[in-house]
Design a protein around this motif. Structure first.
Motif, short mmCIF file in Angstrom:
data_model
loop_
_atom_site.label_atom_id
_atom_site.label_comp_id
_atom_site.label_asym_id
_atom_site.label_seq_id
_atom_site.Cartn_x
_atom_site.Cartn_y
_atom_site.Cartn_z
N SER A 1 16.72 28.94 58.49
CA SER A 1 15.58 28.89 59.41
C SER A 1 15.54 27.59 60.21
N ARG B 1 16.46 24.27 62.49
CA ARG B 1 17.31 24.07 63.66
C ARG B 1 17.53 22.58 63.93
N LYS B 2 17.30 21.76 62.94
CA LYS B 2 17.51 20.34 63.14
C LYS B 2 19.02 20.05 63.11
N LEU C 1 21.80 21.46 60.33
CA LEU C 1 22.90 22.32 60.72
C LEU C 1 24.25 21.64 60.53
N MET D 1 25.01 23.93 68.93
CA MET D 1 23.78 24.46 68.36
C MET D 1 23.59 25.93 68.74
N ARG E 1 18.46 30.27 69.82
CA ARG E 1 17.45 30.96 69.03
C ARG E 1 17.20 32.35 69.56
#
Length: 391
Positions: free
Chosen positions: A209, A211-212, A216, A294, A297
């Motif tokens: 969950s 997303r830092k 990651l 990254m 989302r």
């Protein structure tokens, strides 16, 4: 059709492949075990053309599979036929670093012929040949030797049926003009990148969950470590560490190896053994994930707000109507992510706006989002109608 006895020597296999190399197509299937290993254990290979069929024992001592693998990956004159062949292609890739080419997947072809998105093999055989497939040997232990006659008969049936179905499918595709619809799907299925177990990309298979970038980054490092451990030990990833534990460690990293004894899903012995030390080293070496790596989302599609979501829903309805009208699997026309991108305003780089997909669906989808097409109920049925603007 001539059915050979089980082939378990190199000379017989080489002779078979020499003959198959003269055929326009060869149907291929494999039986394997992977419950307790990282790499699938190849136990049986079945091949057939229009005239002969055989099962090959890859576990036979000293057998040389090179003629068969060369036929799969080097001979471009022979079309290789599979049904739902992803795992079969993975096995060939693991052995050669290449995928069979050219290839034809009957499950994909069935999408263009209105038989759904994932028709099973037994249903395919029943619909095209009227034959009920014996499923009794499906869950057999294919690694056990010797294989009995019933197992071999069942396995060879997978390719002898395909050798009869393929020409019928090809004729239907020619009659409907839909053969070209499959080119892109077959290319996607045969892309070797689908089957490469790249440790650097292993993190993408783990749900998380956060997303830092630092979280990651640790996720990438831990997943890479797990992948290498699993490959070197030839064990399933989950035997090394469950996905939930990978995600948990990425979000809440231990400060020292002794802390591993308190991590749910790990043995207490990891607090002082070598595998625990390697895990800690992987975590300590992790760097924050680069911005260009990254993930995007899912809830932040470009420009897709509340109104865009409604437009995307209308496009999904249009897709359902259109796929029903032309009797084709909707997935072959367009994918959900494409519809959302179109609703958000994207007009380039979408497969449904090119070639046959544009003619069959993309043009109407574009007209809908740009106000030239609307839904109407005519005679109790939902249909599409041109708007006054278009007139």
């Amino acid at each position: 059709m001539h059915i050979h006895p089980l082939i378990s020597d190199s000379a017989s296999l080489a002779n078979l492949c020499t003959r198959l190399a003269q055929s326009p197509f060869v149907c291929v299937d494999t039986e394997f075990m992977r419950e307790s290993t990282f790499w699938p254990e190849l136990c049986l290979i079945q091949v057939a053309d229009a005239h002969e069929a055989a099962a090959i024992d890859p576990m036979a001592p000293g057998i040389d599979l090179k003629p068969l693998l060369d036929l799969m990956t080097e001979n471009e004159d022979v079309l290789k036929i599979f049904h739902a062949g992803g795992q079969d292609l993975e096995i060939v890739y693991n052995l050669t670093g290449k995928t069979p080419y050219p290839l034809f997947d009957t499950q994909v072809a069935a999408m263009a012929l209105g038989q759904g998105e994932q028709i099973g093999y037994s249903n395919l055989v029943d619909s095209w040949l009227g034959i009920s497939v014996d499923k009794g040997a499906r869950f057999t232990d294919w690694a056990r030797r010797p294989l009995d006659a019933r197992q071999i008969e069942y396995a060879i049936g997978d390719v002898t049926h395909l050798s009869r179905i393929f020409p019928k499918m090809l004729e239907r595709l020619k009659k409907t003009g839909r053969g070209g619809w499959l080119d892109q799907e077959m290319e996607r299925l045969g892309d070797p990148a689908n089957y490469a177990n790249d440790p650097e990309l292993a993190w993408k298979r783990v749900r998380i969950s956060g997303r830092k970038p630092d979280v990651l980054g640790r996720l990438k490092a831990i997943a890479r470590w797990r992948e290498l451990e699993a490959q070197s030990k030839d064990l399933p990833r989950g035997r090394i560490m469950k996905d939930e534990t990978v995600a948990d460690l990425a979000g809440h990293p231990p400060k020292k190896q002794a802390d591993l004894s308190r991590v749910r899903g790990l043995s207490a012995s990891w607090a002082n053994n070598e595998i625990g030390a390697r895990l800690i080293a992987a975590i300590e070496s992790a760097e924050p994930m680069d911005a260009d790596e990254m993930p995007v989302r899912d809830d932040r599609k470009p420009g897709l707000g509340k109104e865009g979501s409604l437009v995307a829903d209308l496009l999904k309805l249009l897709l359902k109507i259109r796929s029903r009208d032309i009797d084709v699997a909707s997935k072959l026309l367009a994918r959900t992510e494409e519809l959302e991108l179109l609703a958000a305003g994207q007009r380039t780089g979408l497969a449904m706006l090119e070639g046959w997909r544009f003619d069959q669906f993309g043009r109407d989808a574009l007209d809908l989002v740009e106000g030239r097409l609307a839904f109407a109920v005519v005679g109790g049925k939902l249909k599409m109608t041109r708007t006054e603007d278009a007139a």
